[in-house]
Design an enzyme around this catalytic site. Structure first.
Site, PDB file in Angstrom:
ATOM      1  N   PRO A  10       0.789  -1.233   0.000  1.00  0.00           N
ATOM      2  CA  PRO A  10       0.000   0.000   0.000  1.00  0.00           C
ATOM      3  C   PRO A  10       0.827   1.294   0.000  1.00  0.00           C
ATOM      4  O   PRO A  10       1.869   1.371   0.656  1.00  0.00           O
ATOM      5  CB  PRO A  10      -0.814  -0.103   1.296  1.00  0.00           C
ATOM      6  CG  PRO A  10      -0.098  -1.092   2.135  1.00  0.00           C
ATOM      7  CD  PRO A  10       0.525  -2.053   1.170  1.00  0.00           C
ATOM      8  N   ASN A  11       0.331   2.230  -0.751  1.00  0.00           N
ATOM      9  CA  ASN A  11       0.865   3.599  -0.869  1.00  0.00           C
ATOM     10  C   ASN A  11       2.143   3.695  -1.698  1.00  0.00           C
ATOM     11  O   ASN A  11       2.608   4.791  -1.984  1.00  0.00           O
ATOM     12  CB  ASN A  11       1.099   4.233   0.526  1.00  0.00           C
ATOM     13  CG  ASN A  11      -0.167   4.256   1.345  1.00  0.00           C
ATOM     14  OD1 ASN A  11      -1.187   4.757   0.879  1.00  0.00           O
ATOM     15  ND2 ASN A  11      -0.142   3.680   2.533  1.00  0.00           N
ATOM     16  N   ARG A  18       5.113  10.885  -2.715  1.00  0.00           N
ATOM     17  CA  ARG A  18       4.839  10.648  -1.298  1.00  0.00           C
ATOM     18  C   ARG A  18       6.092  10.903  -0.442  1.00  0.00           C
ATOM     19  O   ARG A  18       7.128  10.271  -0.658  1.00  0.00           O
ATOM     20  CB  ARG A  18       4.429   9.172  -1.159  1.00  0.00           C
ATOM     21  CG  ARG A  18       4.312   8.690   0.243  1.00  0.00           C
ATOM     22  CD  ARG A  18       4.222   7.166   0.285  1.00  0.00           C
ATOM     23  NE  ARG A  18       4.020   6.729   1.642  1.00  0.00           N
ATOM     24  CZ  ARG A  18       4.275   5.504   2.075  1.00  0.00           C
ATOM     25  NH1 ARG A  18       4.722   4.584   1.234  1.00  0.00           N
ATOM     26  NH2 ARG A  18       4.071   5.193   3.325  1.00  0.00           N
ATOM     27  N   TYR A  23      11.210   8.826   0.899  1.00  0.00           N
ATOM     28  CA  TYR A  23      11.115   7.806  -0.147  1.00  0.00           C
ATOM     29  C   TYR A  23      11.709   8.227  -1.495  1.00  0.00           C
ATOM     30  O   TYR A  23      11.676   7.446  -2.439  1.00  0.00           O
ATOM     31  CB  TYR A  23       9.643   7.386  -0.322  1.00  0.00           C
ATOM     32  CG  TYR A  23       9.049   6.780   0.936  1.00  0.00           C
ATOM     33  CD1 TYR A  23       9.518   5.564   1.421  1.00  0.00           C
ATOM     34  CD2 TYR A  23       8.044   7.429   1.650  1.00  0.00           C
ATOM     35  CE1 TYR A  23       8.999   4.999   2.577  1.00  0.00           C
ATOM     36  CE2 TYR A  23       7.513   6.875   2.811  1.00  0.00           C
ATOM     37  CZ  TYR A  23       7.990   5.666   3.258  1.00  0.00           C
ATOM     38  OH  TYR A  23       7.478   5.117   4.405  1.00  0.00           O
ATOM     39  N   ASN A  72       8.008  -5.689  -0.935  1.00  0.00           N
ATOM     40  CA  ASN A  72       7.891  -4.566  -0.008  1.00  0.00           C
ATOM     41  C   ASN A  72       6.415  -4.468   0.351  1.00  0.00           C
ATOM     42  O   ASN A  72       5.617  -3.876  -0.388  1.00  0.00           O
ATOM     43  CB  ASN A  72       8.392  -3.266  -0.639  1.00  0.00           C
ATOM     44  CG  ASN A  72       8.395  -2.116   0.373  1.00  0.00           C
ATOM     45  OD1 ASN A  72       7.851  -2.242   1.468  1.00  0.00           O
ATOM     46  ND2 ASN A  72       9.000  -0.997  -0.008  1.00  0.00           N
ATOM     47  N   ALA A  75       3.201  -0.869   4.759  1.00  0.00           N
ATOM     48  CA  ALA A  75       2.625  -0.853   6.113  1.00  0.00           C
ATOM     49  C   ALA A  75       2.137  -2.235   6.556  1.00  0.00           C
ATOM     50  O   ALA A  75       2.142  -2.554   7.757  1.00  0.00           O
ATOM     51  CB  ALA A  75       1.485   0.157   6.171  1.00  0.00           C
ATOM     52  N   GLU A  96      12.572  -9.662   1.593  1.00  0.00           N
ATOM     53  CA  GLU A  96      11.813  -8.507   2.108  1.00  0.00           C
ATOM     54  C   GLU A  96      12.651  -7.257   1.896  1.00  0.00           C
ATOM     55  O   GLU A  96      13.826  -7.241   2.271  1.00  0.00           O
ATOM     56  CB  GLU A  96      11.537  -8.724   3.603  1.00  0.00           C
ATOM     57  CG  GLU A  96      10.892  -7.525   4.275  1.00  0.00           C
ATOM     58  CD  GLU A  96      10.702  -7.726   5.792  1.00  0.00           C
ATOM     59  OE1 GLU A  96      10.930  -8.836   6.300  1.00  0.00           O
ATOM     60  OE2 GLU A  96      10.347  -6.737   6.440  1.00  0.00           O
ATOM     61  N   HIS A  98      12.764  -2.816   2.082  1.00  0.00           N
ATOM     62  CA  HIS A  98      12.177  -1.531   2.434  1.00  0.00           C
ATOM     63  C   HIS A  98      13.080  -0.430   1.918  1.00  0.00           C
ATOM     64  O   HIS A  98      14.316  -0.578   1.924  1.00  0.00           O
ATOM     65  CB  HIS A  98      12.005  -1.396   3.952  1.00  0.00           C
ATOM     66  CG  HIS A  98      11.097  -2.437   4.514  1.00  0.00           C
ATOM     67  ND1 HIS A  98       9.733  -2.361   4.380  1.00  0.00           N
ATOM     68  CD2 HIS A  98      11.369  -3.599   5.136  1.00  0.00           C
ATOM     69  CE1 HIS A  98       9.196  -3.440   4.933  1.00  0.00           C
ATOM     70  NE2 HIS A  98      10.163  -4.219   5.392  1.00  0.00           N
ATOM     71  N   ARG A 105      13.088   4.481  12.468  1.00  0.00           N
ATOM     72  CA  ARG A 105      11.828   5.229  12.466  1.00  0.00           C
ATOM     73  C   ARG A 105      10.977   4.819  13.689  1.00  0.00           C
ATOM     74  O   ARG A 105      11.501   4.270  14.642  1.00  0.00           O
ATOM     75  CB  ARG A 105      11.112   4.992  11.130  1.00  0.00           C
ATOM     76  CG  ARG A 105      11.977   5.463   9.944  1.00  0.00           C
ATOM     77  CD  ARG A 105      11.295   5.219   8.612  1.00  0.00           C
ATOM     78  NE  ARG A 105      10.095   6.021   8.470  1.00  0.00           N
ATOM     79  CZ  ARG A 105       9.184   5.811   7.513  1.00  0.00           C
ATOM     80  NH1 ARG A 105       9.362   4.839   6.625  1.00  0.00           N
ATOM     81  NH2 ARG A 105       8.115   6.574   7.441  1.00  0.00           N
TER      82      ARG A 105
HETATM   83  C1  DQA Z   1       8.281   0.983   3.799  1.00  0.00           C
HETATM   84  C2  DQA Z   1       8.370   1.201   5.311  1.00  0.00           C
HETATM   85  C3  DQA Z   1       7.012   1.008   5.956  1.00  0.00           C
HETATM   86  O1  DQA Z   1       7.114   1.197   7.362  1.00  0.00           O
HETATM   87  C4  DQA Z   1       6.019   1.993   5.409  1.00  0.00           C
HETATM   88  O2  DQA Z   1       4.738   1.740   5.943  1.00  0.00           O
HETATM   89  C5  DQA Z   1       5.974   2.015   3.918  1.00  0.00           C
HETATM   90  C6  DQA Z   1       7.220   1.861   3.169  1.00  0.00           C
HETATM   91  C7  DQA Z   1       9.616   1.311   3.095  1.00  0.00           C
HETATM   92  O3  DQA Z   1       9.787   0.850   1.987  1.00  0.00           O
HETATM   93  O4  DQA Z   1      10.456   2.009   3.655  1.00  0.00           O
HETATM   94  O5  DQA Z   1       4.937   2.253   3.308  1.00  0.00           O
HETATM   95  O6  DQA Z   1       7.984  -0.370   3.566  1.00  0.00           O
END
Ligand code: DQA
Length: 138
Positions: A10-11, A18, A23, A72, A75, A96, A98, A105
Site C-alpha cells: 500500500p501507498n 509521497r 522515499y 515490499n 505498512a 523482504e 524496504h 523510524r
Molecule cells: C516501507 C516502510 C514502511 O514502514 C512503510 O509503511 C511504507 C514503506 C519502506 O519501503 O520504507 O509504506 O515499507
C-alpha cells in the site's frame, strides 16, 4: 531466463510524490524502467496493490513458479499475519525489502511479520534496496 517479481504494498503507487524526503522523488515506474534496461538477462515482473488480499493472491499465484519474489509489503509488513503466512506457505524464496531504514523510524515499524520467513531482508538503501535484492537472486 530467471523470473523475478517485485510486489509492492500500500501507498507505494505514490512513490515520487509521497514524502520525498523519506522515499525519494523518483516514481517506481521510472526506477523499474532503468532496472529492466540494466538487467536484461532476467525477467522482472511488477505488481502493486493497496489491498491486503490481492497481495496474498499474487504471492500464491507466483509462489510456485517464479525464481524469486522481492516484497515490499509497506505498512502491511507491520500488521499482516496473513501476508506473513503466505510467505511461509509458498516455495519461491522471498526477499523482504524496504526503501527506508524502518529501525531508525517509529517503533511500530520495527516489527515485521515477514522477516522470519524471508530468505533475507534488505532495507534502508532507498530504491537501491530493490536492486540489491535482484543482484542477490542473480
Ligand atoms: C516501507 C516502510 C514502511 O514502514 C512503510 O509503511 C511504507 C514503506 C519502506 O519501503 O520504507 O509504506 O515499507
Amino acid at each position: 531466463m530467471k523470473k523475478l517479481i517485485i510486489i509492492n504494498g500500500p501507498n507505494l503507487n505514490l512513490l515520487g510524490k509521497r514524502e520525498p524526503k523519506i522515499y525519494g522523488s523518483l516514481s517506481f515506474t521510472e526506477f523499474l524502467d532503468k532496472v529492466k534496461a540494466k538487467y536484461t538477462n532476467v525477467k522482472i515482473d511488477y505488481f502493486q496493490s493497496n489491498i491486503e488480499g490481492e497481495l496474498i493472491d499474487k504471492l500464491h499465484e507466483v509462489g510456485f513458479n517464479y525464481d524469486g519474489v522481492i516484497l515490499n509489503a509497506a505498512a502491511y509488513t507491520h500488521t499482516s499475519v496473513g501476508i506473513g503466512d503466505a510467505v511461509k506457505a509458498i516455495e519461491t524464496p522471498v526477499i523482504e525489502v524496504h526503501i527506508s531504514n524502518t529501525y531508525s523510524r517509529e517503533e511500530f515499524r520495527h516489527q515485521s511479520y515477514i522477516s522470519a520467513n524471508a530468505k533475507g531482508v534488505i532495507l534502508g538503501f532507498g530504491l537501491q534496496s530493490y536492486e540489491l535484492a535482484i543482484q542477490s537472486f542473480l
